[in-house]
Design a protein around this motif. Structure first.
Motif, PDB file in Angstrom:
ATOM      1  N   ALA A 149       0.867  -1.181   0.000  1.00 25.74           N
ATOM      2  CA  ALA A 149       0.000   0.000   0.000  1.00 25.74           C
ATOM      3  C   ALA A 149       0.900   1.225   0.000  1.00 25.74           C
ATOM      4  CB  ALA A 149      -0.920   0.010   1.222  1.00 25.74           C
TER       5      ALA A 149
ATOM      6  N   THR B 219     -10.540  -2.183  -0.020  1.00 23.21           N
ATOM      7  CA  THR B 219     -10.851  -2.849   1.240  1.00 23.21           C
ATOM      8  C   THR B 219     -12.350  -2.756   1.499  1.00 23.21           C
ATOM      9  OG1 THR B 219      -8.689  -2.171   2.066  1.00 23.21           O
ATOM     10  CG2 THR B 219     -10.278  -2.978   3.691  1.00 23.21           C
TER      11      THR B 219
ATOM     12  N   ILE C 232      -3.606   0.600   5.461  1.00 22.69           N
ATOM     13  CA  ILE C 232      -4.777   0.054   4.765  1.00 22.69           C
ATOM     14  C   ILE C 232      -6.060   0.579   5.393  1.00 22.69           C
ATOM     15  CG2 ILE C 232      -6.052  -2.076   4.277  1.00 22.69           C
ATOM     16  CD1 ILE C 232      -3.269  -3.436   3.917  1.00 22.69           C
TER      17      ILE C 232
ATOM     18  N   PHE D 183      -5.295  -2.072  -1.004  1.00 18.82           N
ATOM     19  CA  PHE D 183      -4.042  -2.811  -0.871  1.00 18.82           C
ATOM     20  C   PHE D 183      -3.797  -3.633  -2.127  1.00 18.82           C
ATOM     21  CE2 PHE D 183      -7.313  -5.524   0.982  1.00 18.82           C
ATOM     22  CZ  PHE D 183      -7.045  -6.789   0.469  1.00 18.82           C
TER      23      PHE D 183
ATOM     24  N   LEU E 243      -1.291   1.537  -6.488  1.00 17.00           N
ATOM     25  CA  LEU E 243      -0.726   0.693  -5.435  1.00 17.00           C
ATOM     26  C   LEU E 243       0.656   0.213  -5.871  1.00 17.00           C
ATOM     27  CD1 LEU E 243      -3.963  -1.329  -4.748  1.00 17.00           C
ATOM     28  CD2 LEU E 243      -2.798   0.130  -3.071  1.00 17.00           C
TER      29      LEU E 243
END
Length: 165
Positions: free
Chosen positions: A29, A122, A67, A73, A108
């Protein structure tokens, strides 16, 4: 259960889990412009519709805090020749990315040479003992023909198909 019994169960659990062959990946991340990453072996697919994965991160992980803030991520499934990368990202420190081939993909950090790549948003974080399970929806994928890095009985290896006679 007594402290001694709990300790014995924990030791037995560790030994049983060492006998499970697991894939090795680096979860990544960005913290602003700075890439972060950590080696994991506890991840798996969760759903095909929509495509989702789950990954287990130590509750005290700096990466987990990032995160939580960013909501995204990356999962880099390491290739069979990346044991050095796995060891590098398994330790603490800010210099993990020094000298490592990587680029930004889907905003990322993506490691070069990895066997597979998943960029995720997420969806939720679930407490699980001393770890937190991150559920991620896959938004980008990538593969290479490299065989994956695996971990079994505390050593790195790779998968090989049985030869058919």
């Amino acid at each position: 259960m007594s402290d001694t019994a709990v300790h014995q169960v924990a030791l037995g659990f560790r030994e049983v889990m060492a006998r499970v062959c697991t894939p090795v990946a680096v979860v990544t991340a960005f913290d602003g412009q700075r890439p972060h990453g950590t080696t994991v072996s506890a991840f798996t697919s969760l759903s095909m519709g929509p495509p989702m994965i789950l990954v287990s991160l130590d509750r005290g992980s700096d990466l987990l805090a990032i995160i939580r803030r960013t909501g995204a991520f990356g999962l880099n499934v390491l290739a069979h020749d990346q044991a050095d990368v796995a060891l590098r990202f398994a330790r603490k420190g800010a210099e993990k990315f020094d000298g490592v081939d990587w680029s930004a993909s889907a905003r990322l950090p993506r490691l070069g040479g990895a066997s597979g790549w998943l960029a995720c948003t997420t969806e939720t974080l679930v407490d699980g003992g001393d770890h937190v399970v991150a559920l991620g929806t896959v938004i980008e994928t990538g593969v290479t023909p490299a065989a994956p890095l695996t971990y079994h009985d505390r050593v790195f290896g790779t998968h090989r198909a049985f030869e058919v006679a």
